[in-house]
Design an enzyme around this catalytic site. Sequence first.
Site, PDB file in Angstrom:
ATOM      1  CG  ASP A 160      40.514  47.773  44.481  1.00  0.00           C
ATOM      2  OD1 ASP A 160      40.774  48.511  43.516  1.00  0.00           O
ATOM      3  OD2 ASP A 160      39.394  47.375  44.356  1.00  0.00           O
ATOM      4  CD  GLN A 193      36.977  54.458  42.628  1.00  0.00           C
ATOM      5  OE1 GLN A 193      36.716  55.740  42.720  1.00  0.00           O
ATOM      6  NE2 GLN A 193      36.265  53.701  41.878  1.00  0.00           N
ATOM      7  CG  HIS A 216      34.006  47.295  43.433  1.00  0.00           C
ATOM      8  ND1 HIS A 216      33.859  46.285  42.762  1.00  0.00           N
ATOM      9  CD2 HIS A 216      33.345  48.192  42.950  1.00  0.00           C
ATOM     10  CE1 HIS A 216      33.174  46.393  41.701  1.00  0.00           C
ATOM     11  NE2 HIS A 216      32.935  47.810  41.859  1.00  0.00           N
ATOM     12  CB  CYS A 265      29.838  47.452  42.788  1.00  0.00           C
ATOM     13  SG  CYS A 265      29.097  47.223  41.323  1.00  0.00           S
ATOM     14  CE  LYS A 324      37.235  52.339  38.150  1.00  0.00           C
ATOM     15  NZ  LYS A 324      35.741  52.548  38.502  1.00  0.00           N
TER      16      LYS A 324
END
Length: 412
Positions: free
Chosen positions: A206, A209, A129, A370, A232
């Site tokens: 990261d 997700q 991202h 993104c 999320k």
Amino acid sequence: MNTTVKHTEFNIDTIREDFPILNRKVNGKPLVYFDNAATSQTPKQVIDVIVDYYSNYNANIHRGVHTLSQEATDLYEAARLKIQQHFNAKHSYEIILTSGTTHGINLIANGFTNLLEKGDEVLVSALEHHSNIVPWQMLCERSGAILKVIPMNEKGELIIRDYDALLSKRTKLVFVNHISNALGTINPIEDMIKKAHQVGAAVLVDGAQSSPHIKPDVQALDVDFYVASAHKMCGPTGVGLLYGKEKWLNKLPPYQGGGEMIDQVTFEKTTYAGLPHKFEAGTPNICGGIAFGAAIDYMNAIGFDAIATYEHELLDYATAQLSAIEGLKIYGTADEKTSVVSFNIEGIHPYDIGAILDKLGIAVRTGHHCAQPIMDFFKIPGTVRASFAFYNTKAEIDALVEGVKKAKMMLS
């Protein structure tokens, strides 16, 4: 403040009753919400906690001697403990509450400015991202370090042999997402972390997700930094977490100056508070942090194993049904992936498909998500992305498939 969840087994009908927004209509059609990779929906159990906070506990924390401040502080710090336990951090003070994933990444990027030297190398994956690309480019501009990219293949997987070749004693940092937001690829982060540590590099993952689908164990992963966002994970926007190993957090300077992050302040010199407050300047999103804890309670009560099993069924079903549409191509066919299907129809712009689906009450995301370098790799302007959560159904996928067929007919 009661955050008890009633679920004792995975029952999709009961679960859907927890989400008020799923009852609304869009353009006269029942809402089909397939933009979960952008933000999940919020169950009433979490909404009730938000209302309860502002109705009964609203006060600033850590500073007040009065009852409301003490109660709000207790609730906020209890949420930090829930987050620590969920991600299995060794210490609660290794959990920094942030405004979200992007905040956590920038905090680390800023902190490493004076820890890198000209010619040092940092590795970032091709699947990132923009939030896990741009801060590192800025870091390299400030420090003179060199940014190198771990390449991907046509399936949307990282090429690990090329990663192995990029690693060297000059490598100081590695940045990779746990799961790609654009393609759903699950990256082999445990192996990547181990290899990075062998050359002395630190790793930031990261987890924006992955956190809705997987229960990460940061100690088992041996990761140095892990970031995620509450929105999320059935929580509110504007709050997230940064996990950092104690040794690294102690090395990094504060990201912002202000109240809460200080020990002593004089005009001659200021000393800083210990962890985690050193990185939590100013009044935080108190209600958001408490609600984040409630969202974690909610998802754990359903069970991440049950969530993963059900979402994989949705992924397999959607992949099969959409693949049957002539001219439709799915991007991201990794052997290991989660419940995201990115696709295009030959000769039709993804935005146009998304606009027609919206008229049918179906919410998908279109564009580069993104993750523009991924789209450049495939030489496309973007994709239609349908991302599924544990409260979605196969009947909703059927509606998506019919909507895509209608869009194809109208736009061809």
